[in-house]
Design a protein around this motif. Structure first.
Motif, PDB file in Angstrom:
ATOM      1  N   ASP A 282      -4.800   6.577  -0.325  1.00 32.64           N
ATOM      2  CA  ASP A 282      -3.768   5.551  -0.397  1.00 32.64           C
ATOM      3  C   ASP A 282      -4.026   4.681  -1.618  1.00 32.64           C
ATOM      4  O   ASP A 282      -5.160   4.599  -2.110  1.00 32.64           O
ATOM      5  CB  ASP A 282      -3.794   4.676   0.855  1.00 32.64           C
ATOM      6  CG  ASP A 282      -3.313   5.401   2.112  1.00 32.64           C
ATOM      7  OD1 ASP A 282      -2.800   6.535   2.010  1.00 32.64           O
ATOM      8  OD2 ASP A 282      -3.446   4.816   3.197  1.00 32.64           O
TER       9      ASP A 282
ATOM     10  N   ALA B  21       1.231   5.422   0.275  1.00 31.46           N
ATOM     11  CA  ALA B  21       0.566   6.546   0.936  1.00 31.46           C
ATOM     12  C   ALA B  21      -0.009   7.515  -0.095  1.00 31.46           C
ATOM     13  O   ALA B  21       0.534   7.673  -1.192  1.00 31.46           O
ATOM     14  CB  ALA B  21       1.555   7.281   1.836  1.00 31.46           C
TER      15      ALA B  21
ATOM     16  N   THR C 261       0.857  -1.183   0.000  1.00 31.96           N
ATOM     17  CA  THR C 261       0.000   0.000   0.000  1.00 31.96           C
ATOM     18  C   THR C 261       0.892   1.231   0.000  1.00 31.96           C
ATOM     19  O   THR C 261       1.829   1.326   0.791  1.00 31.96           O
ATOM     20  CB  THR C 261      -0.929   0.013   1.227  1.00 31.96           C
ATOM     21  OG1 THR C 261      -1.760  -1.158   1.174  1.00 31.96           O
ATOM     22  CG2 THR C 261      -1.816   1.251   1.252  1.00 31.96           C
TER      23      THR C 261
END
Length: 183
Positions: free
Chosen positions: A173, A164, A162
């Protein structure tokens, strides 16, 4: 240098075959009608978007394909129906990674358009850029886009991590999915 290519994605029991071909000016009206938000909302915006796709091809750095369903009417040139877009971007000689992206027209969702078109683009990317050092394709989508997670998984793009948010371009995200070139 690649200037044009047409790709095929086979028909399924519930959906016609797909043709992937470079965008052209004749696609502007269908683009404005079919593109998701945010997308071109006027003929002028659509023309600018198509011209940008043409420049990407000419520069050899971005390869955008209109995804069309072939009509079934018998004629020398059956009618096409625009159902989406796929793109290979950020490709360069010696660079091991490039990015793929796509969208599907609302009227064509749920019929396997995105995975079939993405798989055709992926296979073409390996064939076209293997000699230039391409080893990995990356697919990025917002975390709330569950449909894109499903498309990525269907096409062998494994969840990597993931990322940001980076407003304003990426307000949420994102999930990064990766597919490595088969050996």
């Amino acid at each position: 240098m690649i200037t044009s290519v047409t790709l095929q994605a086979a028909a399924t029991p519930t959906a016609p075959a797909l043709v992937l071909r470079p965008w052209c000016v004749d696609d502007v009206a269908a683009l404005v009608e079919a593109s998701p938000d945010p997308g071109p909302r006027s003929e002028e915006e659509g023309l600018r978007w198509v011209r940008a796709q043409e420049r990407g091809w000419a520069q050899g750095i971005r390869f955008g394909f209109a995804v069309v369903e072939q009509g079934s009417a018998p004629s020398p040139s059956p009618p096409e129906r625009l159902v989406g877009n796929v793109v290979l971007k950020e490709v360069a000689p010696g660079k091991p990674a490039a990015e793929v992206g796509y969208w599907t027209a609302a009227r064509a969702r749920g019929r396997g358009v995105a995975p079939r078109a993405l798989e055709a683009l992926t296979e073409w990317s390996w064939a076209a850029f293997r000699a230039d050092g391409l080893e990995r394709l990356e697919l990025l989508h917002q975390v709330d886009n569950l449909a894109s997670c499903r498309v990525a998984a269907k096409c062998g793009y494994a969840y990597d991590r993931t990322l940001a948010a980076a407003p304003p371009a990426f307000p949420l995200d994102g999930h990064l999915h990766v597919r490595r070139m088969p050996t």
